[in-house]
Design an enzyme around this catalytic site. Structure first.
Site, short mmCIF file in Angstrom:
data_model
loop_
_atom_site.label_atom_id
_atom_site.label_comp_id
_atom_site.label_asym_id
_atom_site.label_seq_id
_atom_site.Cartn_x
_atom_site.Cartn_y
_atom_site.Cartn_z
N LYS A 84 -8.35 15.28 -5.47
CA LYS A 84 -7.67 15.66 -6.71
C LYS A 84 -7.46 17.17 -6.79
O LYS A 84 -6.44 17.64 -7.31
CB LYS A 84 -8.46 15.15 -7.92
CG LYS A 84 -8.50 13.62 -8.05
CD LYS A 84 -7.11 13.02 -8.26
CE LYS A 84 -7.18 11.55 -8.67
NZ LYS A 84 -5.83 10.96 -8.82
N ASP A 89 0.84 -1.19 0.00
CA ASP A 89 0.00 0.00 0.00
C ASP A 89 0.88 1.25 0.00
O ASP A 89 1.79 1.37 0.82
CB ASP A 89 -0.92 -0.01 1.23
CG ASP A 89 -2.08 0.94 1.07
OD1 ASP A 89 -1.84 2.16 0.83
OD2 ASP A 89 -3.23 0.49 1.17
N ILE A 90 0.56 2.18 -0.88
CA ILE A 90 1.37 3.38 -1.04
C ILE A 90 1.35 4.25 0.23
O ILE A 90 2.21 5.11 0.42
CB ILE A 90 0.90 4.19 -2.28
CG1 ILE A 90 1.94 5.23 -2.71
CG2 ILE A 90 -0.45 4.83 -2.05
CD1 ILE A 90 3.21 4.66 -3.22
N TYR A 113 -13.60 12.42 -3.42
CA TYR A 113 -12.60 12.08 -4.45
C TYR A 113 -12.16 13.36 -5.17
O TYR A 113 -10.96 13.63 -5.34
CB TYR A 113 -13.19 11.08 -5.44
CG TYR A 113 -12.34 10.80 -6.65
CD1 TYR A 113 -11.23 9.96 -6.58
CD2 TYR A 113 -12.63 11.39 -7.89
CE1 TYR A 113 -10.44 9.71 -7.70
CE2 TYR A 113 -11.86 11.14 -9.01
CZ TYR A 113 -10.77 10.30 -8.92
OH TYR A 113 -9.99 10.05 -10.03
N GLY A 114 -13.14 14.18 -5.58
CA GLY A 114 -12.81 15.43 -6.27
C GLY A 114 -11.96 16.34 -5.40
O GLY A 114 -11.04 17.00 -5.89
N ALA A 115 -12.26 16.36 -4.10
CA ALA A 115 -11.49 17.22 -3.18
C ALA A 115 -10.05 16.74 -3.09
O ALA A 115 -9.12 17.57 -3.02
CB ALA A 115 -12.14 17.23 -1.80
N ASN A 119 0.45 7.87 -9.80
CA ASN A 119 -0.77 7.47 -10.48
C ASN A 119 -1.74 6.73 -9.56
O ASN A 119 -2.95 6.84 -9.73
CB ASN A 119 -0.38 6.58 -11.67
CG ASN A 119 -1.56 5.83 -12.25
OD1 ASN A 119 -2.37 6.39 -12.98
ND2 ASN A 119 -1.68 4.54 -11.93
#
Ligand SMILES: NC(=O)c1ccc[n+]([C@@H]2O[C@H](COP(=O)([O-])OP(=O)(O)OC[C@H]3O[C@@H](n4cnc5c(N)ncnc54)[C@H](OP(=O)(O)O)[C@@H]3O)[C@@H](O)[C@H]2O)c1
Length: 242
Positions: free
Chosen positions: A157, A62-63, A153-155, A88
């Site tokens: 990014k 896990d990153i 999710y948008g927050a 990514n």
């Protein structure tokens, strides 16, 4: 074109867009460090990439795990350094109306989509600085489009975009560049998870972005510092120069 003395690290390269980016880099002769949690999928990707390039080091985990990030950076150092870091790996997380989100739910995605790439970047910069390297952070139109149900999710990014632009300025003196790439809608596991049960066969495969990546990796990183690219859109900065 061969860039056989070059080295790249791609997170989330076991499938989807990350594997496509790793294939492009491998075909250009880059030696690779690749990541992803599923060790079997990552080993399969590494086996395929080894047909193109002489060295591929898979680092499974896990990153968000500090040891995983340290192993990746160490692998790049052992290969000789680092020219390109592609952040990514990302997750969509639970979606739903913002009125239903509590603090822990907001907190789930930020370590994966923002914290891990930023800390991996901190660890990578000393190596990147030795080669005037490039950081590529993968974003999304969800960073700006305010899709209902996609807020967290948008927050993540949107945060990644601001931090990447800030990094691009802060790292100027060290000669390290950073760019954002919105790959556009692609037929991947993440996209299917975003539209469960829906037919997504009209979305292109992530291979649609290959011309963009070949263009980007041929650029002087300094010339693209701080830019945000849309890999599937007509863009005078790259499309007509391929
Ligand atoms: N698909 C689209 O339409 C679309 C649109 C805009 C932007 N994007 C962005 O494009 C990028 C790639 O997306 P994709 O569609 O190719 O997704 P994907 O098919 O789900 O692939 C994600 C990759 O990241 C790895 N990964 C996920 N969570 C991880 C973690 N915590 N630690 C380490 N590795 C992790 C996955 O492997 P494991 O699961 O084995 O860990 C896999 O290799 C993402 O940044 C995404 O936000 C995608």
């Amino acid at each position: 074109m061969t860039e056989s003395n070059r080295i790249a690290l791609v997170t989330g390269a076991s499938r989807g867009l990350g594997l496509v980016i790793a294939r492009v880099l491998g075909a250009r002769g880059y030696r690779l460090v690749i990541g992803g949690r599923d060790p079997d999928a990552l080993a399969a990707a590494a086996g395929e990439l080894l047909l193109q390039t002489p060295a591929v080091v898979p680092v499974a985990g896990d990153i968000t795990d500090v040891q995983v990030r340290a192993t990746m950076i160490d692998a790049a150092r052992r290969l000789g350094g680092l020219d390109v870091l592609v952040n990514n790996a990302s997750q969509l997380g639970a979606r739903g109306p913002l009125m239903q989100f509590d603090v822990p739910r907001f907190g789930q995605l930020f370590p994966v989509n923002v914290g891990a790439p930023m800390v991996l970047t901190q660890m990578a910069v000393p190596l990147l600085a030795e080669r005037r390297g490039l950081i590529v952070n993968i974003t999304s139109d969800a960073a700006t489009a305010a899709y209902p149900g996609w807020g967290p999710y948008g927050a993540t990014k949107a945060a990644l975009e601001l931090l990447t632009r800030t990094l691009a300025s802060e790292l100027r003196d060290e000669g390290v560049s950073a760019v954002l790439v919105d790959p556009g809608d692609m037929r991947t596991r993440m996209h299917q998870e975003a539209f469960p049960g829906e037919d997504i066969s009209d979305r292109p495969l992530p291979e649609v972005t290959v011309p963009f990546w070949n263009w980007l990796f041929a650029q002087d990183p300094e010339a693209v510092r701080g830019e945000r690219f849309a890999a599937q859109h007509e863009d005078a900065r790259w499309l007509h120069q391929v």
